[in-house]
Design an enzyme around this catalytic site. Structure first.
Site, PDB file in Angstrom:
ATOM      1  CG  ASN A  90     -46.236  12.095  -1.990  1.00 26.48           C
ATOM      2  OD1 ASN A  90     -45.364  11.225  -1.991  1.00 26.48           O
ATOM      3  ND2 ASN A  90     -47.401  11.896  -2.580  1.00 26.48           N
ATOM      4  CB  CYS A  95     -46.965   5.615  -0.307  1.00 24.15           C
ATOM      5  SG  CYS A  95     -46.539   4.270  -1.421  1.00 24.15           S
ATOM      6  NE  ARG A 154     -46.992   1.584   2.275  1.00 26.42           N
ATOM      7  CZ  ARG A 154     -46.256   1.202   1.235  1.00 26.42           C
ATOM      8  NH1 ARG A 154     -44.962   0.982   1.388  1.00 26.42           N
ATOM      9  NH2 ARG A 154     -46.813   1.039   0.052  1.00 26.42           N
ATOM     10  CB  SER A 155     -42.742   3.569   1.231  1.00 25.65           C
ATOM     11  OG  SER A 155     -41.931   3.406   0.089  1.00 25.65           O
ATOM     12  CB  ILE A 167     -32.244   7.533  -3.982  1.00 25.74           C
ATOM     13  CG1 ILE A 167     -32.561   8.869  -3.295  1.00 25.74           C
ATOM     14  CG2 ILE A 167     -31.796   7.770  -5.424  1.00 25.74           C
ATOM     15  CD1 ILE A 167     -31.347   9.764  -3.097  1.00 25.74           C
ATOM     16  CE1 TYR A 168     -37.225   1.074  -6.057  1.00 26.77           C
ATOM     17  CE2 TYR A 168     -38.241   3.263  -6.072  1.00 26.77           C
ATOM     18  CZ  TYR A 168     -38.302   1.906  -5.788  1.00 26.77           C
ATOM     19  OH  TYR A 168     -39.440   1.383  -5.223  1.00 26.77           O
ATOM     20  NE  ARG A 183     -59.662  12.232  22.069  1.00 29.11           N
ATOM     21  CZ  ARG A 183     -60.562  11.883  22.969  1.00 29.11           C
ATOM     22  NH1 ARG A 183     -61.845  11.789  22.610  1.00 29.11           N
ATOM     23  NH2 ARG A 183     -60.214  11.631  24.202  1.00 29.11           N
TER      24      ARG A 183
END
Length: 283
Positions: free
Chosen positions: A195, A158, A184-185, A226-227, A139
């Site tokens: 990150n 994020c 999440r993104s 990827i943008y 936990r």
């Protein structure tokens, strides 16, 4: 060669070849310069694993600013701040109000105290307490995606959750600290290795103050994307030469989580390809 490079190249190739485009869909991000919709190619459920004992997972295709990444990690996890005036870089300026606040996001949530049977603690102190006193607990985790406060966050988190898991390898005198980062993104070009490096450093910090070995970091990404404007940059980046991973370590004298500073991070033999400048930013 750097294992992080191999993971990154494989992930990018998979997104570009097998991903789904959001072009024409209703999307939130826009390009900072034109305010036009920023579309992506995306993959759902990307999972990457890094053995932190073998090497530090820094990209060498281009340089990851490890000192700045560490500074942001300390801003969130150690200072538990939500004000950009406490941060030495300007990466959060676009989401800050006139007072420098990003709302009840990131560091703010880690600093909120909660009542436990053992007393009041915030999430960071709870993790350290359990690693030292209940290392085999299943936990040991944090969560900063707090729904009741989302309306007061200038950007929804994020990287929102860390789960820590301790193992014991046969014949070793210390326990091993492993962790899962849930995201999440993830904007693959601008933020993926940033990150990874940050949370690898967090595992190193916690392992050091709890007298453990580092183990695996597992990075789970719900939406790895990827943008559209980043596609040619990524295509060029993943053709570059790979280099050996740098040697990265923290000041071994620091045994208190709250005593680490950016100066305690040491990076040597970090050979990389050229930096990509003027990356278009979606906000």
């Amino acid at each position: 060669m750097s294992y992080a490079d191999k993971v990154f190249k494989g992930m990018c190739r998979d997104i570009l070849d097998n991903g789904v485009s959001t072009e024409g869909e209703k999307v939130r991000p826009v390009w900072e310069d034109t305010n036009e919709s920023a579309y992506t190619i995306k993959k759902f459920g990307v999972v990457n694993r890094y053995d932190l004992r073998k090497e530090f997972p820094a990209l060498t295709l281009r340089r990851t600013a490890l000192k700045n990444a560490f500074d942001e990690l300390l801003w969130i996890w150690q200072k538990k701040s939500n004000n950009v005036h406490d941060l030495n870089s300007h990466i959060w300026d676009a989401w800050a109000d006139e007072d420098g606040s990003i709302g009840k996001a990131y560091g703010y949530q880690l600093g909120v105290k909660h009542q436990y049977k053992e007393g009041e603690m915030d999430q960071v102190d709870r993790v350290i307490y359990d690693l030292k006193n209940n290392p085999y607990s299943r936990r040991i985790m944090t969560n900063i995606y707090v729904h009741q406060d989302l309306h007061e966050m200038n950007l929804y988190p994020c990287a929102y959750s860390m789960t820590f898991n301790v193992t014991q390898k046969k014949g070793e005198d210390k326990l091993t600290l492993n962790a899962i980062l849930n995201q999440r993104s993830n904007d693959v070009l601008t933020a993926n290795n940033w990150n990874v490096a940050q949370y690898a450093l967090l595992v190193h910090m916690l392992a050091q103050v709890c007298d453990m070995y580092v183990g695996e970091l597992v990075h789970v990404i719900a939406d790895a994307h990827i943008y559209d404007r980043h596609i040619p940059l990524i295509e060029e980046l993943i053709t570059r030469e790979e280099h050996p991973a740098p040697k990265v370590w923290l000041n071994p004298e620091k045994k208190d989580f709250y005593e680490f500073t950016v100066d305690d991070l040491h990076v040597v033999d970090y050979v990389t390809g050229p930096q990509i400048k003027h990356i278009p930013v979606a906000v």
